[in-house]
Design a protein around this motif. Structure first.
Motif, PDB file in Angstrom:
ATOM      1  N   LYS A   1       0.881  -1.201  -0.021  1.00 29.64           N
ATOM      2  CA  LYS A   1      -0.038  -0.051  -0.214  1.00 29.64           C
ATOM      3  C   LYS A   1       0.833   1.415  -0.018  1.00 29.64           C
ATOM      4  O   LYS A   1       2.071   1.141   0.508  1.00 29.64           O
ATOM      5  CB  LYS A   1      -0.929   0.047   1.224  1.00 29.64           C
ATOM      6  N   VAL A   2       0.077   2.371  -0.590  1.00 28.20           N
ATOM      7  CA  VAL A   2       1.082   3.726  -0.638  1.00 28.20           C
ATOM      8  C   VAL A   2       0.626   4.492   0.493  1.00 28.20           C
ATOM      9  O   VAL A   2      -0.733   4.539   0.926  1.00 28.20           O
ATOM     10  CB  VAL A   2       0.837   4.201  -1.904  1.00 28.20           C
ATOM     11  N   GLU A   3       1.446   5.423   1.394  1.00 28.93           N
ATOM     12  CA  GLU A   3       1.119   6.168   2.254  1.00 28.93           C
ATOM     13  C   GLU A   3       1.639   7.507   2.044  1.00 28.93           C
ATOM     14  O   GLU A   3       2.436   7.895   0.773  1.00 28.93           O
ATOM     15  CB  GLU A   3       1.494   5.555   3.562  1.00 28.93           C
ATOM     16  N   ARG A   4       1.295   8.280   2.897  1.00 23.43           N
ATOM     17  CA  ARG A   4       1.828   9.838   2.695  1.00 23.43           C
ATOM     18  C   ARG A   4       3.262   9.795   2.374  1.00 23.43           C
ATOM     19  O   ARG A   4       4.021   9.350   2.887  1.00 23.43           O
ATOM     20  CB  ARG A   4       1.695  10.803   4.111  1.00 23.43           C
ATOM     21  N   GLY A   5       3.860  10.582   1.126  1.00 22.05           N
ATOM     22  CA  GLY A   5       5.042  10.852   1.108  1.00 22.05           C
ATOM     23  C   GLY A   5       5.366   9.909  -0.147  1.00 22.05           C
ATOM     24  O   GLY A   5       6.626   9.728  -0.271  1.00 22.05           O
ATOM     25  N   GLY A   6       4.310   9.037  -0.603  1.00 23.75           N
ATOM     26  CA  GLY A   6       4.720   8.196  -1.559  1.00 23.75           C
ATOM     27  C   GLY A   6       5.388   6.716  -0.882  1.00 23.75           C
ATOM     28  O   GLY A   6       5.744   5.923  -1.515  1.00 23.75           O
ATOM     29  N   ARG A   7       5.542   6.739   0.380  1.00 23.07           N
ATOM     30  CA  ARG A   7       5.924   5.599   1.229  1.00 23.07           C
ATOM     31  C   ARG A   7       5.445   4.509   0.706  1.00 23.07           C
ATOM     32  O   ARG A   7       4.016   4.611   0.923  1.00 23.07           O
ATOM     33  CB  ARG A   7       6.445   5.856   2.605  1.00 23.07           C
TER      34      ARG A   7
ATOM     35  N   PHE B   1      18.149   9.488   2.089  1.00 27.73           N
ATOM     36  CA  PHE B   1      17.096   9.979   2.893  1.00 27.73           C
ATOM     37  C   PHE B   1      16.021   8.697   3.356  1.00 27.73           C
ATOM     38  O   PHE B   1      16.135   7.975   2.736  1.00 27.73           O
ATOM     39  CB  PHE B   1      16.426  11.187   2.295  1.00 27.73           C
ATOM     40  N   THR B   2      15.352   9.299   4.524  1.00 24.71           N
ATOM     41  CA  THR B   2      14.086   8.378   4.886  1.00 24.71           C
ATOM     42  C   THR B   2      13.008   8.155   3.702  1.00 24.71           C
ATOM     43  O   THR B   2      13.081   9.269   2.892  1.00 24.71           O
ATOM     44  CB  THR B   2      13.739   8.682   5.982  1.00 24.71           C
ATOM     45  N   GLY B   3      12.440   7.400   3.474  1.00 24.19           N
ATOM     46  CA  GLY B   3      11.100   7.275   2.676  1.00 24.19           C
ATOM     47  C   GLY B   3      11.268   6.048   1.840  1.00 24.19           C
ATOM     48  O   GLY B   3      10.292   6.010   0.852  1.00 24.19           O
ATOM     49  N   GLY B   4      12.015   4.952   2.224  1.00 27.09           N
ATOM     50  CA  GLY B   4      12.100   3.822   1.298  1.00 27.09           C
ATOM     51  C   GLY B   4      13.424   3.813   0.266  1.00 27.09           C
ATOM     52  O   GLY B   4      13.214   2.714  -0.282  1.00 27.09           O
TER      53      GLY B   4
END
Length: 418
Positions: A94-100, A390-393
């Motif tokens: 699933k996709v969450e805020r910030g495209g993560r 950076f963070t975010g995947g």
């Protein structure tokens, strides 16, 4: 069939081993810990931030540690390819805020179990609680590895041992020593994606307070060295959160420079407004609460716990009535709202960093194949290389992509000439 050894069962190693087995190689995956994917199991607060749905150009831009080196790997296996593969392997995302992107189950354990199931389904062999002590090299080519138990021979070895962060998960820098012993250079190692300790004592009063939609800037030598927009949080020692962790890379690089002087962290609490627009907004609040004391007149503008800090940093009197404030005092308030300054003290230790900045220099690896330029048949993948994002995947995608590319080329050789 080619014999391939993968050293390290983290994200990069699991991908490399599984793909190599899928492609028909006889694969031995060696992990010194008692389970696979231990560090991957704590990423994304235990939910495993697999990747991001951003375009690949963003992946490069959000990888300050040698992002351009990854371009060829991403061209061969990007985030779309990863999601297609995970879907094929029956993992829902699933996709969450910030495209993560996370597993639909919010469980990193499901990701680990998936890799184990698929890897063994392709006939791979896993050795746990076994540490590789030496790489066996003869006449410039890899021949196998020696562990604390026995010697294994192979046609190719993929080194995917991780960095120095979170040593309890097995990331203790073993891969650096293995690579150094066969002639590879290791760049300076420092923490990245780590909280920042500041000199101000008032951060303790704000411990646990989260700020969204703010802009954080790193300032040194009167120049903004880096800035990010997003979410952050105060701790008992300083600040943390997504934009803080990402900017810790910039701070770490600055610390290595000579004569950099002091480093400041400036928080813009209202980045969507210009200074003039914010002044107009403050004047409206002042008109509304003109008969209140300053400490009670900023409740629409700021979180309650932050108000005393802002007033003190602006050198104002919170007991003063708003209708008695001067224009110059209002300007000081506006300036502080957009330049709340913290003085840098130190980065958290590398053991607490999410990733390690630095590693085996990428100059000694071919980006198209992930093969060593010094040792034929030796491949590198993931955080053991001098790569960090950076963070975010973005870090896990780098691990998965380099692991995939290393495996494909280890099995099939130079694909471009096939």
């Amino acid at each position: 069939m080619k014999r391939i050894i993968v050293v390290g069962a983290g994200a990069a190693g699991l991908m490399a081993a599984t793909i190599a087995a899928r492609e028909g190689a006889v694969v031995t995956l060696i992990e010194k810990m008692n389970m696979i994917g231990k560090k991957m199991g704590i990423t994304g607060k235990g939910r495993c931030n697999i990747t991001n749905n951003a375009p690949i150009e963003d992946f490069i831009a959000r990888t300050p540690g040698n992002g351009k080196f990854l371009l060829s790997a991403y061209q061969q296996f990007d985030n779309r390819d990863l999601l297609d593969l995970l879907t094929h392997w029956k993992l829902k995302t699933k996709v969450e805020r910030g495209g993560r992107i996370f597993p639909e189950s919010d469980s990193a354990l499901e990701v680990r179990d998936m890799f184990m199931r698929v890897f063994k389904g392709y006939g791979g062999t896993l050795h746990l609680n076994e540490a590789v002590e030496h790489l066996i090299v003869d006449e410039g080519a890899i021949k196998g590895v020696k562990t604390n138990r026995e010697t294994y021979y192979a046609d190719a070895v993929i080194l995917a041992t991780g960095g120095l962060s979170y040593p309890l998960t097995g990331s203790t820098g073993d891969g650096y020593e293995l690579a150094r012993a066969v002639g590879h250079k290791i760049t300076d190692l420092r923490p990245s994606l780590v909280p920042i300790e500041t000199k101000e004592s008032w951060v303790k009063d704000l411990m646990g307070l989260s700020l969204r939609n703010v802009e954080l800037s790193v300032v040194a030598k009167n120049k903004v060295q880096g800035k990010m927009f997003g979410e952050m949080m105060f701790t008992h020692f300083g600040i943390t959160g997504p934009i803080v962790l990402s900017l810790s890379h910039t701070v770490g690089k600055l610390m290595k420079k000579k004569n950099i002087g002091s480093i400041e962290l400036q928080i813009n609490l209202k980045p969507a407004l210009s200074q003039e627009q914010l002044d107009v907004r403050v004047q409206k609040d002042f008109q509304l609460y003109s008969k209140k004391q300053l400490g009670n007149g900023l409740k629409d503008l700021l979180p309650q716990r932050l108000i005393p800090v802002i007033i003190k940093e602006a050198q104002l009197d919170e007991s003063k009535f708003i209708n008695q404030m001067s224009r110059e005092e209002r300007f000081r308030l506006v300036h502080t709202l957009q330049h709340l300054t913290l003085n840098f003290k130190s980065l958290g230790p590398i053991a607490e960093a999410i990733v390690t900045s630095g590693g085996i220099t990428v100059k000694e690896f071919t980006p198209r194949t992930m093969e060593s330029k010094l040792i034929k048949g030796l491949y590198g993948a993931g955080e053991v290389l001098d790569i960090d994002a950076f963070t975010g995947g973005y870090n896990l995608q780098a691990a998965f992509s380099t692991g995939y590319v290393a495996a494909m080329h280890a099995v099939h050789g130079d694909l471009d000439n096939k």
